[in-house]
Design an enzyme around this catalytic site. Structure first.
Site, PDB file in Angstrom:
ATOM      1  N   HIS A  13       0.875  -1.202   0.000  1.00  0.00           N
ATOM      2  CA  HIS A  13       0.000   0.000   0.000  1.00  0.00           C
ATOM      3  C   HIS A  13       0.898   1.235   0.000  1.00  0.00           C
ATOM      4  O   HIS A  13       1.471   1.597   1.022  1.00  0.00           O
ATOM      5  CB  HIS A  13      -0.895  -0.003   1.244  1.00  0.00           C
ATOM      6  CG  HIS A  13      -1.863   1.138   1.294  1.00  0.00           C
ATOM      7  ND1 HIS A  13      -3.192   0.972   1.616  1.00  0.00           N
ATOM      8  CD2 HIS A  13      -1.717   2.479   1.083  1.00  0.00           C
ATOM      9  CE1 HIS A  13      -3.801   2.140   1.598  1.00  0.00           C
ATOM     10  NE2 HIS A  13      -2.927   3.085   1.283  1.00  0.00           N
ATOM     11  N   HIS A  15       1.517   5.361  -1.718  1.00  0.00           N
ATOM     12  CA  HIS A  15       1.129   6.528  -2.522  1.00  0.00           C
ATOM     13  C   HIS A  15       2.392   7.152  -3.107  1.00  0.00           C
ATOM     14  O   HIS A  15       3.291   7.538  -2.361  1.00  0.00           O
ATOM     15  CB  HIS A  15       0.409   7.568  -1.657  1.00  0.00           C
ATOM     16  CG  HIS A  15      -0.839   7.043  -1.042  1.00  0.00           C
ATOM     17  ND1 HIS A  15      -2.071   7.137  -1.655  1.00  0.00           N
ATOM     18  CD2 HIS A  15      -1.054   6.385   0.129  1.00  0.00           C
ATOM     19  CE1 HIS A  15      -2.990   6.577  -0.885  1.00  0.00           C
ATOM     20  NE2 HIS A  15      -2.403   6.103   0.203  1.00  0.00           N
ATOM     21  N   LYS A  94      -9.278  -0.510  -6.105  1.00  0.00           N
ATOM     22  CA  LYS A  94      -9.372   0.117  -4.786  1.00  0.00           C
ATOM     23  C   LYS A  94     -10.719   0.786  -4.600  1.00  0.00           C
ATOM     24  O   LYS A  94     -11.147   1.585  -5.443  1.00  0.00           O
ATOM     25  CB  LYS A  94      -8.257   1.165  -4.641  1.00  0.00           C
ATOM     26  CG  LYS A  94      -8.218   1.891  -3.309  1.00  0.00           C
ATOM     27  CD  LYS A  94      -7.773   0.987  -2.168  1.00  0.00           C
ATOM     28  CE  LYS A  94      -7.883   1.689  -0.826  1.00  0.00           C
ATOM     29  NZ  LYS A  94      -6.702   2.455  -0.486  1.00  0.00           N
ATOM     30  N   HIS A 131     -10.480   0.978   1.544  1.00  0.00           N
ATOM     31  CA  HIS A 131     -10.317   1.927   2.652  1.00  0.00           C
ATOM     32  C   HIS A 131     -11.544   1.721   3.533  1.00  0.00           C
ATOM     33  O   HIS A 131     -12.654   2.085   3.143  1.00  0.00           O
ATOM     34  CB  HIS A 131     -10.220   3.372   2.159  1.00  0.00           C
ATOM     35  CG  HIS A 131     -10.067   4.340   3.291  1.00  0.00           C
ATOM     36  ND1 HIS A 131      -8.888   5.006   3.548  1.00  0.00           N
ATOM     37  CD2 HIS A 131     -10.937   4.726   4.263  1.00  0.00           C
ATOM     38  CE1 HIS A 131      -9.040   5.765   4.623  1.00  0.00           C
ATOM     39  NE2 HIS A 131     -10.280   5.615   5.075  1.00  0.00           N
ATOM     40  N   HIS A 169      -4.728  -0.755   5.705  1.00  0.00           N
ATOM     41  CA  HIS A 169      -4.340   0.002   6.908  1.00  0.00           C
ATOM     42  C   HIS A 169      -5.311  -0.172   8.074  1.00  0.00           C
ATOM     43  O   HIS A 169      -5.980   0.768   8.474  1.00  0.00           O
ATOM     44  CB  HIS A 169      -4.109   1.490   6.595  1.00  0.00           C
ATOM     45  CG  HIS A 169      -5.149   2.198   5.768  1.00  0.00           C
ATOM     46  ND1 HIS A 169      -6.491   2.022   5.953  1.00  0.00           N
ATOM     47  CD2 HIS A 169      -5.037   3.095   4.759  1.00  0.00           C
ATOM     48  CE1 HIS A 169      -7.153   2.794   5.100  1.00  0.00           C
ATOM     49  NE2 HIS A 169      -6.293   3.448   4.355  1.00  0.00           N
ATOM     50  N   ASP A 241       1.381   2.603   3.536  1.00  0.00           N
ATOM     51  CA  ASP A 241       0.497   3.761   3.346  1.00  0.00           C
ATOM     52  C   ASP A 241       1.307   5.051   3.377  1.00  0.00           C
ATOM     53  O   ASP A 241       0.792   6.101   3.781  1.00  0.00           O
ATOM     54  CB  ASP A 241      -0.643   3.771   4.374  1.00  0.00           C
ATOM     55  CG  ASP A 241      -1.713   4.810   4.070  1.00  0.00           C
ATOM     56  OD1 ASP A 241      -1.813   5.239   2.900  1.00  0.00           O
ATOM     57  OD2 ASP A 241      -2.442   5.191   5.002  1.00  0.00           O
TER      58      ASP A 241
HETATM   59  C1  NCD Z   1      -3.809   8.830   2.101  1.00  0.00           C
HETATM   60  C2  NCD Z   1      -3.345   9.897   1.092  1.00  0.00           C
HETATM   61  O1  NCD Z   1      -2.814  10.933   1.527  1.00  0.00           O
HETATM   62  O2  NCD Z   1      -3.501   9.674  -0.102  1.00  0.00           O
HETATM   63  N1  NCD Z   1      -3.867   9.447   3.403  1.00  0.00           N
HETATM   64  C3  NCD Z   1      -3.928   8.826   4.598  1.00  0.00           C
HETATM   65  O3  NCD Z   1      -4.096   9.510   5.597  1.00  0.00           O
HETATM   66  N2  NCD Z   1      -3.796   7.517   4.721  1.00  0.00           N
HETATM   67  C4  NCD Z   1      -5.121   8.251   1.668  1.00  0.00           C
HETATM   68  C5  NCD Z   1      -5.475   6.938   2.328  1.00  0.00           C
HETATM   69  O4  NCD Z   1      -4.720   5.971   2.223  1.00  0.00           O
HETATM   70  O5  NCD Z   1      -6.531   6.838   2.961  1.00  0.00           O
HETATM   71 ZN    ZN Z   2      -3.264   5.033   1.593  1.00  0.00          ZN
HETATM   72 ZN    ZN Z   3      -6.966   4.803   2.919  1.00  0.00          ZN
END
Ligand code: NCD
Ligand code: ZN
Ligand code: ZN
Length: 342
Positions: A13, A15, A94, A131, A169, A241
């Protein structure tokens, strides 16, 4: 134990964003083999062609083995999705409840609207990552994950028993127990939810770099997550995450949700496993359970972590016009990645 050699972990996971931010952060996941890339760009990665183009930008920015996901919207075309999966363009889909988190406005408002897509995914063996939080304003933010289990996940599982699910998460004892009660469902756990609880975020001052969604919970939940992560072979696996936001978006009157952990995620996890006297189970969590859940082979190469003198966490990374602050748990950095063997 002063040294730990394990198969190279994957990040299930992650970003990476896009543009200059992508160019800044993509190389920071160097400790990981593969990574499941979240599709919550603006606009989202919504079609097979979007995923193909985004994958190429990620590889060009310096992360070699992205596993792409599609952002499920109420307009998703099941045929395009199934084709993208069959062609190996996407690894999973997702589901963001609309309004639940960063860049989730294009997400799902009414699960009935995506029912045909979910049925097509179940039929074609396309995994669904979730999520897991409800979005009703009336539900307390600390209860939104637990409410999601009862209101959304349990009925979803019953309606689509063949759909491969990953609850992303997880942050509560409730979610850990739900996953344990549903064999075959996977769950990722972040480093910050293992390292910290809501006191770290809120006691003695409000610390925006601890703010992510689902929000950090109380210590009893943190302890349940630690027990799950260190439980050895099974349903729980590593998903950082890691969610970079520009410094000005984090240190603001209304702070963006997300913790940036990618560069030091492995040392963070290792510290937690050491505290739990479970370093011998870190490989299962970081490198074996995820591939097993998704029916993939674990990585052949290894990483070696070394325990050394306590050091300060690097404060931030900068470049390509951005500054991003690293998550700092409030205790010293002790582990570092010594060698990556290919
Ligand atoms: C994530 C993001 O910033 O894209 N933020 C977070 O707080 N985890 C989005 C997500 O994974 O829910
Ligand atoms: Zn995330
Ligand atoms: Zn998330």
């Amino acid at each position: 134990m002063e040294r730990l050699t394990i198969r190279r972990p994957d990040d299930w996971h992650l970003h990476l964003r896009d543009g200059d931010m992508l160019r800044l952060v993509a190389p920071e996941s160097r400790d990981f083999g593969r990574a499941v890339i979240m599709p919550n760009l603006v606009p989202p990665v919504a079609t097979g062609d979007d995923a193909r183009a985004y994958r190429d930008r990620i590889v060009a920015a310096g992360f070699a083995r992205p596993l792409m996901t599609l952002y499920l919207t109420e307009g998703t075309d099941p045929a395009d999705l199934v084709r993208a999966h069959a062609e190996g363009v996407i690894h999973a889909v997702k589901l963001y409840p609309a309004g639940a988190t960063t860049n989730s406005a294009s997400g799902v408002r009414d699960i009935e609207a995506v029912r045909p897509v979910l049925a097509a995914m179940e039929e074609a063996g396309v995994p669904l990552c979730l999520h897991g939080e409800v979005t009703e304003a009336s539900v307390d933010i600390f209860d939104r994950e637990a409410a999601f289990l009862d209101r959304v996940l349990t009925p979803l599982r019953a309606a689509h028993p063949g759909l491969k699910l990953t609850l992303e998460h997880v942050t509560t004892k409730d979610a850990v127990e739900w996953v344990r009660a549903h064999p075959g469902v996977g769950a990722t756990i972040t480093a910050q939810h293992l390292a910290s609880n809501r006191n770290d975020m809120l006691a003695g001052g409000m610390r925006p770099h601890f703010y992510c969604l689902p929000i950090l919970k109380r210590r009893t939940h943190q302890e349940a997550l630690r027990a799950a992560a260190t439980s050895g072979p099974g349903s729980f696996f590593l998903g950082t995450d890691s969610a970079p936001h520009p410094l000005h978006a984090k240190e603001a009157g209304c702070c963006a949700a997300g913790c940036f952990t990618a560069p030091h995620a492995l040392p963070l996890y290792a510290q937690v496993f050491e505290e739990e006297d479970a370093l011998d189970r870190m490989e299962a969590f970081a490198a074996l359970n995820g591939p097993a859940h998704y029916g993939l082979a674990p990585n052949e190469d290894t990483v070696t972590l070394v325990r050394g003198e306590p050091a300060a966490w690097p404060e931030r990374i900068a470049g390509h016009g951005h500054q991003v602050t690293l998550f700092d748990p409030g205790w010293p950095l002790r582990w570092r990645v010594e060698a990556r063997e290919g």
